[in-house]
Design a protein around this motif. Sequence first.
Motif, PDB file in Angstrom:
ATOM      1  N   LEU A 158       4.263  -3.914   6.270  1.00 10.79           N
ATOM      2  CA  LEU A 158       3.511  -5.168   6.197  1.00 10.79           C
ATOM      3  C   LEU A 158       2.758  -5.229   4.881  1.00 10.79           C
ATOM      4  CD1 LEU A 158       1.547  -6.750   9.106  1.00 10.79           C
ATOM      5  CD2 LEU A 158       0.429  -6.521   6.902  1.00 10.79           C
ATOM      6  N   GLY A 159       2.643  -6.420   4.328  1.00  7.76           N
ATOM      7  CA  GLY A 159       1.911  -6.588   3.079  1.00  7.76           C
ATOM      8  C   GLY A 159       1.928  -8.027   2.608  1.00  7.76           C
TER       9      GLY A 159
ATOM     10  N   LEU B 251      -5.607  -8.951   5.734  1.00  2.46           N
ATOM     11  CA  LEU B 251      -4.780  -7.771   5.937  1.00  2.46           C
ATOM     12  C   LEU B 251      -5.571  -6.668   6.651  1.00  2.46           C
ATOM     13  CD1 LEU B 251      -3.200  -7.645   2.374  1.00  2.46           C
ATOM     14  CD2 LEU B 251      -2.000  -8.258   4.483  1.00  2.46           C
ATOM     15  N   PRO B 252      -4.907  -5.894   7.485  1.00  4.22           N
ATOM     16  CA  PRO B 252      -5.577  -4.724   8.063  1.00  4.22           C
ATOM     17  C   PRO B 252      -6.146  -3.847   6.959  1.00  4.22           C
ATOM     18  CG  PRO B 252      -3.456  -5.106   9.122  1.00  4.22           C
ATOM     19  CD  PRO B 252      -3.514  -6.036   7.951  1.00  4.22           C
ATOM     20  N   ASP B 253      -7.261  -3.204   7.234  1.00  2.00           N
ATOM     21  CA  ASP B 253      -7.998  -2.463   6.223  1.00  2.00           C
ATOM     22  C   ASP B 253      -7.131  -1.406   5.535  1.00  2.00           C
ATOM     23  OD1 ASP B 253     -10.615  -2.036   4.959  1.00  2.00           O
ATOM     24  OD2 ASP B 253     -10.526  -0.064   5.915  1.00  2.00           O
ATOM     25  N   PHE B 254      -6.341  -0.675   6.309  1.00  2.00           N
ATOM     26  CA  PHE B 254      -5.543   0.401   5.698  1.00  2.00           C
ATOM     27  C   PHE B 254      -4.418  -0.153   4.830  1.00  2.00           C
ATOM     28  CE2 PHE B 254      -3.086  -0.482   9.502  1.00  2.00           C
ATOM     29  CZ  PHE B 254      -1.770  -0.231   9.162  1.00  2.00           C
ATOM     30  N   ILE B 255      -4.004  -1.404   5.085  1.00  2.00           N
ATOM     31  CA  ILE B 255      -2.986  -2.039   4.238  1.00  2.00           C
ATOM     32  C   ILE B 255      -3.617  -2.508   2.931  1.00  2.00           C
ATOM     33  CG2 ILE B 255      -1.384  -3.977   4.037  1.00  2.00           C
ATOM     34  CD1 ILE B 255      -0.365  -2.073   6.074  1.00  2.00           C
ATOM     35  N   SER B 256      -4.721  -3.247   3.017  1.00  2.00           N
ATOM     36  CA  SER B 256      -5.328  -3.820   1.820  1.00  2.00           C
ATOM     37  C   SER B 256      -5.852  -2.737   0.879  1.00  2.00           C
ATOM     38  CB  SER B 256      -6.465  -4.783   2.208  1.00  2.00           C
ATOM     39  OG  SER B 256      -7.522  -4.108   2.857  1.00  2.00           O
TER      40      SER B 256
ATOM     41  N   LEU C 145       3.107   4.096  14.105  1.00  2.78           N
ATOM     42  CA  LEU C 145       2.597   3.905  15.461  1.00  2.78           C
ATOM     43  C   LEU C 145       1.175   4.427  15.601  1.00  2.78           C
ATOM     44  CD1 LEU C 145       5.753   4.719  17.641  1.00  2.78           C
ATOM     45  CD2 LEU C 145       5.006   2.532  16.667  1.00  2.78           C
ATOM     46  N   GLU C 146       0.824   5.443  14.815  1.00  4.62           N
ATOM     47  CA  GLU C 146      -0.537   5.988  14.881  1.00  4.62           C
ATOM     48  C   GLU C 146      -1.573   5.015  14.352  1.00  4.62           C
ATOM     49  OE1 GLU C 146      -0.779   8.443  10.668  1.00  4.62           O
ATOM     50  OE2 GLU C 146       0.144   9.412  12.386  1.00  4.62           O
ATOM     51  N   ASP C 147      -1.134   3.969  13.629  1.00  5.58           N
ATOM     52  CA  ASP C 147      -2.054   2.977  13.080  1.00  5.58           C
ATOM     53  C   ASP C 147      -2.434   1.895  14.083  1.00  5.58           C
ATOM     54  OD1 ASP C 147      -1.915   4.183  10.513  1.00  5.58           O
ATOM     55  OD2 ASP C 147      -0.055   3.106  10.095  1.00  5.58           O
ATOM     56  N   LEU C 148      -1.797   1.864  15.242  1.00 13.25           N
ATOM     57  CA  LEU C 148      -1.914   0.723  16.142  1.00 13.25           C
ATOM     58  C   LEU C 148      -3.132   0.769  17.054  1.00 13.25           C
ATOM     59  CD1 LEU C 148       1.844   0.264  17.088  1.00 13.25           C
ATOM     60  CD2 LEU C 148       0.522  -0.927  15.330  1.00 13.25           C
ATOM     61  N   GLY C 149      -3.771   1.920  17.177  1.00 17.10           N
ATOM     62  CA  GLY C 149      -5.013   2.017  17.921  1.00 17.10           C
ATOM     63  C   GLY C 149      -4.961   1.390  19.298  1.00 17.10           C
ATOM     64  N   GLY C 150      -5.868   0.430  19.552  1.00 19.92           N
ATOM     65  CA  GLY C 150      -5.961  -0.210  20.856  1.00 19.92           C
ATOM     66  C   GLY C 150      -4.751  -1.033  21.249  1.00 19.92           C
TER      67      GLY C 150
ATOM     68  N   VAL D 207       7.677   2.150  -6.197  1.00 21.88           N
ATOM     69  CA  VAL D 207       7.077   2.914  -5.107  1.00 21.88           C
ATOM     70  C   VAL D 207       5.879   3.657  -5.679  1.00 21.88           C
ATOM     71  CG1 VAL D 207       7.377   4.705  -3.362  1.00 21.88           C
ATOM     72  CG2 VAL D 207       9.307   3.247  -3.969  1.00 21.88           C
ATOM     73  N   GLN D 208       4.767   3.609  -4.962  1.00 23.41           N
ATOM     74  CA  GLN D 208       3.582   4.333  -5.389  1.00 23.41           C
ATOM     75  C   GLN D 208       2.941   5.006  -4.185  1.00 23.41           C
ATOM     76  OE1 GLN D 208       2.200   4.763  -8.609  1.00 23.41           O
ATOM     77  NE2 GLN D 208       1.067   6.286  -7.419  1.00 23.41           N
ATOM     78  N   GLN D 209       2.788   6.308  -4.252  1.00 27.39           N
ATOM     79  CA  GLN D 209       2.143   7.042  -3.171  1.00 27.39           C
ATOM     80  C   GLN D 209       0.630   6.856  -3.236  1.00 27.39           C
ATOM     81  OE1 GLN D 209       3.772   8.503  -0.662  1.00 27.39           O
ATOM     82  NE2 GLN D 209       5.680   7.809  -1.646  1.00 27.39           N
ATOM     83  N   THR D 210       0.014   6.709  -2.078  1.00 29.85           N
ATOM     84  CA  THR D 210      -1.435   6.570  -1.985  1.00 29.85           C
ATOM     85  C   THR D 210      -1.952   7.522  -0.921  1.00 29.85           C
ATOM     86  OG1 THR D 210      -1.266   4.792  -0.341  1.00 29.85           O
ATOM     87  CG2 THR D 210      -1.374   4.132  -2.654  1.00 29.85           C
ATOM     88  N   VAL D 211      -3.191   7.957  -1.087  1.00 28.04           N
ATOM     89  CA  VAL D 211      -3.837   8.832  -0.110  1.00 28.04           C
ATOM     90  C   VAL D 211      -5.095   8.150   0.386  1.00 28.04           C
ATOM     91  CG1 VAL D 211      -4.876  11.088   0.317  1.00 28.04           C
ATOM     92  CG2 VAL D 211      -2.909  10.896  -1.223  1.00 28.04           C
ATOM     93  N   LEU D 212      -5.169   7.977   1.688  1.00 33.63           N
ATOM     94  CA  LEU D 212      -6.323   7.325   2.310  1.00 33.63           C
ATOM     95  C   LEU D 212      -6.657   8.091   3.580  1.00 33.63           C
ATOM     96  CD1 LEU D 212      -8.202   4.796   2.175  1.00 33.63           C
ATOM     97  CD2 LEU D 212      -6.543   3.624   3.626  1.00 33.63           C
ATOM     98  N   ALA D 213      -7.925   8.488   3.703  1.00 33.35           N
ATOM     99  CA  ALA D 213      -8.373   9.273   4.855  1.00 33.35           C
ATOM    100  C   ALA D 213      -7.511  10.517   5.048  1.00 33.35           C
ATOM    101  CB  ALA D 213      -8.368   8.415   6.121  1.00 33.35           C
ATOM    102  N   GLY D 214      -7.108  11.120   3.920  1.00 30.98           N
ATOM    103  CA  GLY D 214      -6.331  12.344   3.967  1.00 30.98           C
ATOM    104  C   GLY D 214      -4.859  12.161   4.280  1.00 30.98           C
ATOM    105  N   LYS D 215      -4.404  10.902   4.426  1.00 31.09           N
ATOM    106  CA  LYS D 215      -3.013  10.641   4.781  1.00 31.09           C
ATOM    107  C   LYS D 215      -2.285   9.982   3.609  1.00 31.09           C
ATOM    108  CE  LYS D 215      -3.989  10.065   9.709  1.00 31.09           C
ATOM    109  NZ  LYS D 215      -3.948   9.124  10.861  1.00 31.09           N
TER     110      LYS D 215
END
Length: 528
Positions: A272-273, A434-439, A364-369, A306-314
């Motif tokens: 998504l983006g 956008l969801p926070d982890f996407i933006s 799937l781990e991003d889907l939370g509730g 393609v660009q790798q990013t690290v957020l919250a250790g992931k």
Amino acid sequence: MRKELKLVLSPEEAYQDSVFRQVVVKESGFTDTEALIIRPLRRSIDARSRKVKVNVTVEVFSGEKPPPVIQAGKTYPNVRNAEPIVIVGAGPAGLFAALRAIELGVKPIVLERGKDVRSRRRDLAALNKLHLVDPDSNYCFGEGGAGTYSDGKLYTRSKKRGDIRRIMEILVSHGAKEDILVDAHPHIGTNKLPALVVNLRHSILNAGGEIHFETKVTDLILEKNSIRGVITDGGEKVLGMGVILATGHSARDIFHLLTKRDVFIEAKPFALGVRVEHDQNLIDKIQYHCQVNRGSFLPPASYSLVQQTVLAGKQRGVFSFCMCPGGFIVPAATSPGEIVVNGMSPSRRDGKFANSGMVVAVELEDLGGYHQHGPLAAMIFQQEVEQAAWIAAGKTQAAPAQRMVDFVSRKESKQLLPTSYQPGLQSTDMHAILPDFISKRLAMALPLMDQRMKGYFTNEAQLIGVESRTSSPVRIPRDKHLLEHPQIRRLYPCGEGAGYAGGIVSAAMDGERCAEMLVAKYHRSRLA
């Protein structure tokens, strides 16, 4: 005599027919006569250095008649009275499943919720000009599926899943140019695809198959863990030896139906983006290392990033998707109350703008509730982002947008750029949609992409949202080898909507394979 040559040419030599012939004749050592036949086999552009080159593999025939490029005069058997199979969806997977079924002596009955390509155009015009979304006739639903009104990209990495050359030859026999057999990154173009899709339809009908437009499947006929057919919105029962489900990645009602009928499906990661839109001339200058323009011989430049990013250790990749040189952005919503954008381009790719999806994987781990929605968790997540975009942009099909540097700097774009997106744009804080982890990942990645494409990160580009239909958010499971649903016999999930393809060619190959497996297992002649 036949010779095969591998040449490295300038664009002028590769794309100027008379010059190309002179070069090939000289390299071949043959005398140039009318009987000398030159046929390109492969062509690709190498723009890695400042001097762009074109790699061409060519075969030359002297005093010898070459074999045909494709089998001429392909005919299909008459299956009007043969045992039927039911195919739900008339996109690439469904149409190629139907053609393969005919070759195997089985009658396909294709059910398509949308309209034929001619009628579909009126609904697309209403969507672009009047902001009216027809949930059954739009850029995703209708004859040819989402592929009909797309760039028509024909390259795929799914080389182990089928015969790519065979798919290309079928497309050529139905109206595509022979160039698609040669170019490393072939495409057809949105202006050429409708006529080709009509020709595919005629082949199916002329062989005795059936195609029913404006026919939505509303229920399944299930007996003892086996599917015998489907029920349409008109109440008609359509029966067959099996059902190929080729409904595309946006058929949310089918996913709801499968859940309601306790047919096993599962949530699936997707991406998504946004769509990023630049001036095509800028992309040409970056990719071809030119100061003014690319010249008259090179095609409009594309890119893949393609660009790798690290957020919250992931670590997670941000990547371009479905890049459309010289193309335009279109409203791809399938229901009122949502904003979805997609890109396409005509065969000449001669538009002013370049656009590409720029997306982040949603795991799937991003889907939370959202896990409370079970197998529909990713789909509901996707849908709510699209609805948020619709609300933020004023509850029309005008799309939310923000200039690229402004987005990264979290500044308001007081004035947006000209755009190819016909319904118009609304300046919006894309971080709020956008969801926070996407933006956050997009904001991290875009400046870094400038290291690979100097000039890409600029406020003369803008982000247009949302790009959310990259792939299906649901997977309909099937046996790895037999392709049959593990719970429901005679049900063959197929193509993008089931989670097994990602484009025209891979969907077409998957459609063929599903038809082959169904017929091999359940055709009466095989059971006798």
